[in-house]
Design a protein around this motif. Structure first.
Motif, short mmCIF file in Angstrom:
data_model
loop_
_atom_site.label_atom_id
_atom_site.label_comp_id
_atom_site.label_asym_id
_atom_site.label_seq_id
_atom_site.Cartn_x
_atom_site.Cartn_y
_atom_site.Cartn_z
N LEU A 201 40.93 47.81 40.80
CA LEU A 201 41.85 47.38 42.34
C LEU A 201 42.32 46.69 42.25
CD1 LEU A 201 41.45 48.38 45.17
CD2 LEU A 201 40.15 47.34 45.68
N GLN A 202 43.92 47.71 41.84
CA GLN A 202 45.12 47.21 41.39
C GLN A 202 45.10 45.91 40.82
OE1 GLN A 202 47.03 46.28 45.01
NE2 GLN A 202 47.69 47.79 45.28
N GLU A 271 42.29 43.36 52.43
CA GLU A 271 42.12 41.64 52.52
C GLU A 271 42.36 41.46 51.19
OE1 GLU A 271 38.43 39.89 54.11
OE2 GLU A 271 39.14 40.91 55.76
N GLN A 272 42.33 42.25 50.07
CA GLN A 272 42.67 42.28 48.92
C GLN A 272 43.87 42.89 48.17
OE1 GLN A 272 38.65 44.00 46.34
NE2 GLN A 272 39.58 43.80 44.66
N THR A 273 44.36 43.46 48.87
CA THR A 273 44.94 43.77 47.76
C THR A 273 46.15 44.44 48.74
OG1 THR A 273 45.03 46.29 48.45
CG2 THR A 273 43.78 45.57 46.39
N GLY A 274 46.34 44.06 50.38
CA GLY A 274 47.55 44.26 50.79
C GLY A 274 47.50 45.77 51.91
N MET A 291 44.30 54.67 44.29
CA MET A 291 44.12 53.61 43.67
C MET A 291 42.92 53.72 42.69
SD MET A 291 44.66 51.24 47.21
CE MET A 291 44.84 49.04 46.72
N PHE A 292 41.76 54.60 43.06
CA PHE A 292 40.16 54.47 42.87
C PHE A 292 40.12 55.58 42.11
CE2 PHE A 292 40.24 52.38 46.45
CZ PHE A 292 39.52 51.15 46.67
N GLY A 293 41.45 56.73 41.81
CA GLY A 293 41.44 58.02 40.50
C GLY A 293 40.12 59.11 41.09
N ALA A 387 35.65 38.45 40.52
CA ALA A 387 35.92 39.94 40.74
C ALA A 387 35.22 39.91 42.08
CB ALA A 387 33.86 40.04 40.09
N ALA A 388 35.59 41.05 42.49
CA ALA A 388 35.54 41.43 43.94
C ALA A 388 34.30 42.24 43.84
CB ALA A 388 36.62 41.76 44.88
#
Ligand SMILES: [Zn+2]
Length: 454
Positions: A201-202, A271-274, A291-293, A387-388
């Protein structure tokens, strides 16, 4: 394959002492053995069944003195259940389950024979490498290593390897719940498949834990009309009635509904990527896909109900108008949305078509907090710092549905750290299924840690 011995740790059961392969080696050989056993489930009982795989699994468990019980709902439709006692058996037990069957594979479509268990490009290939003999092997290699080292989980673990998941679990999980509920006594939580794998993810590896599942309503539409000669004027033609209903249902745009789990997922992404994937209460599907294919194909279906026409059945002669015509519709509903789905479907079908549910199963939403969720998250972050971890809702279903009837809260946690360019989500039930060897090894390390924390 017997590998160089690991030292036998103090406290290990003397009966299990001796040379043994590490879980990291064993996970590959066990997964490979399972992939070579054809357990194709065609949904009509015509396949080879799960007995060979079940006997193999039972052997691996009894080998480390975890006593397996083998059950057959019908000859060849075999499941294995065992209890691995923990240090505190007064605590509620944890169910760790997998299925042994796979969807069928057409050999000519694959680059490698789907039942050969070949290793190529640092991956293990075969039908079930992703869904879900990989996880079966992770579970088995982990508990075998724990037993050999004399380690116990903090609470009892019920291990279950099921038949028939790919046809709704009727001859596997559902049958066990109906006929042998005592096996799961004291179990309050479960982990199984289709969660715990990583996506990019980004630029940040992000693990998706499955904490909700859509419900299933497999529906048959039946239209009745006036049978007659194909040359006559007929204003009451069953085929026409059915076709109109099917077209209305297929074209209907279901409204967006965002379950709590999916909202938490979008919030985590933001939160993670804005980047916000939500514009008001609508989802930016383009951005989601970007973002997720291919994983987005699953995610998209978790903000609405779906109703896809899949089978049509009408007529028997070109110049005969049949008196009846029917269609099958695969409907999936979000948690809390069953009544809404059925109401809309009946309305779309119209008054000349009857709607009947042939197979239904519940939607689940387990929540994303508590000790078990913490254990999943912590084990992943210890083994992959930086990681997230995000919750997500599965658009399909798992055996967790059957176990929910016993009050068991189920999650998808098959931990796999995957290369960013591997189209993992796209390989479920698809061709060229394969799992990286390194991901399997990561899986046992993480699952071992998880079982200590759970
Ligand atoms: Zn599966």
């Amino acid at each position: 394959m017997r590998r160089p011995s690991a030292p036998v740790p103090a406290g290990a059961d003397p009966a299990l002492a001796g040379e043994y392969p590490s879980a990291g080696d064993e996970v590959v050989s066990i997964c490979r053995d399972l992939l070579r056993m054809d357990t194709s489930n065609y949904g009509d009982n015509s396949g080879p069944g799960e007995r060979q795989a079940a006997e193999y699994v039972a052997g691996l468990l009894s080998d480390v003195q975890i006593e397996p019980e083998v059950f057959e709902s019908e000859p060849g439709r075999t499941s294995v259940v065992a209890r691995f006692p923990g240090t505190d058996s007064s605590r509620p037990a944890l169910l760790v389950h997998g299925h042994l069957d796979v969807v069928p594979a057409q050999k000519e479509d694959w680059r490698i024979d789907p039942f050969s268990g070949e290793i190529a490009d640092d991956c293990l290939w075969g039908r079930g490498a992703v869904d879900m003999k990989d996880m079966d092997a992770i579970i088995l290699a982990t508990v075998r290593q724990m037993r050999r080292e004399g380690r116990k989980p903090p609470r009892d673990i019920v291990l279950a390897f099921m038949a028939d998941e790919e046809a709704g679990g009727v001859k596997g999980s559902s049958w066990l719940v109906d006929n042998h509920a005592g096996l799961f006594e004291g179990v309050d939580e479960a982990v199984s498949e289709v969660g715990g794998f990583s996506v990019e993810l980004q630029g940040r590896r992000t693990y998706l834990l499955q904490s909700a599942e859509k419900g299933i309503a497999w529906v048959r539409l039946t239209a009745r009309g006036r049978a007659g000669h194909g040359s006559q004027v007929n204003g009451d033609n069953a085929v026409t009635h059915l076709a109109e209903a099917v077209a209305r249902i297929g074209a209907y745009r279901w409204p967006t509904v965002i379950p709590a789990t999916v909202r938490a997922f979008f919030e985590g992404v933001r939160e993670q990527t804005g980047v916000s994937l939500l514009a008001g209460e609508e989802v930016d599907v383009e951005k989601l896909r970007e973002m997720f294919g291919t994983t987005a194909r699953w995610l998209e279906a978790t903000v609405q109900n779906t109703a896809n026409p899949t089978v049509l059945d009408a007529g028997y002669k070109h110049n005969v108008i049949p008196g009846q015509a029917s269609a099958l519709i695969d409907c999936r509903y979000l948690p809390g949305q069953r009544d809404e789905l059925m109401r809309t479907l009946t309305e779309l079908a119209g008054d000349r078509v009857t709607v009947e549910v042939l197979h239904g199963d519940v939607a689940l939403e387990a929540g994303f907090e508590g000790g078990l969720v913490d254990a999943m998250r912590q084990s992943l972050l210890e083994l992959d710092p930086g990681a997230a971890v995000l919750p997500y809702c599965l658009s399909g279903g798992t055996d967790n549905k059957a176990f929910s009837r016993l009050g068991i809260r189920g999650y998808g946690f098959a931990p796999l750290k995957l290369p960013a360019d591997l189209d993992f989500a796209g390989m479920f039930h698809s061709i060229d299924e394969r799992v990286p060897l390194e991901s399997l090894r990561f899986g046992v390390r993480t699952f071992d840690r998880f079982l200590q924390l759970a």
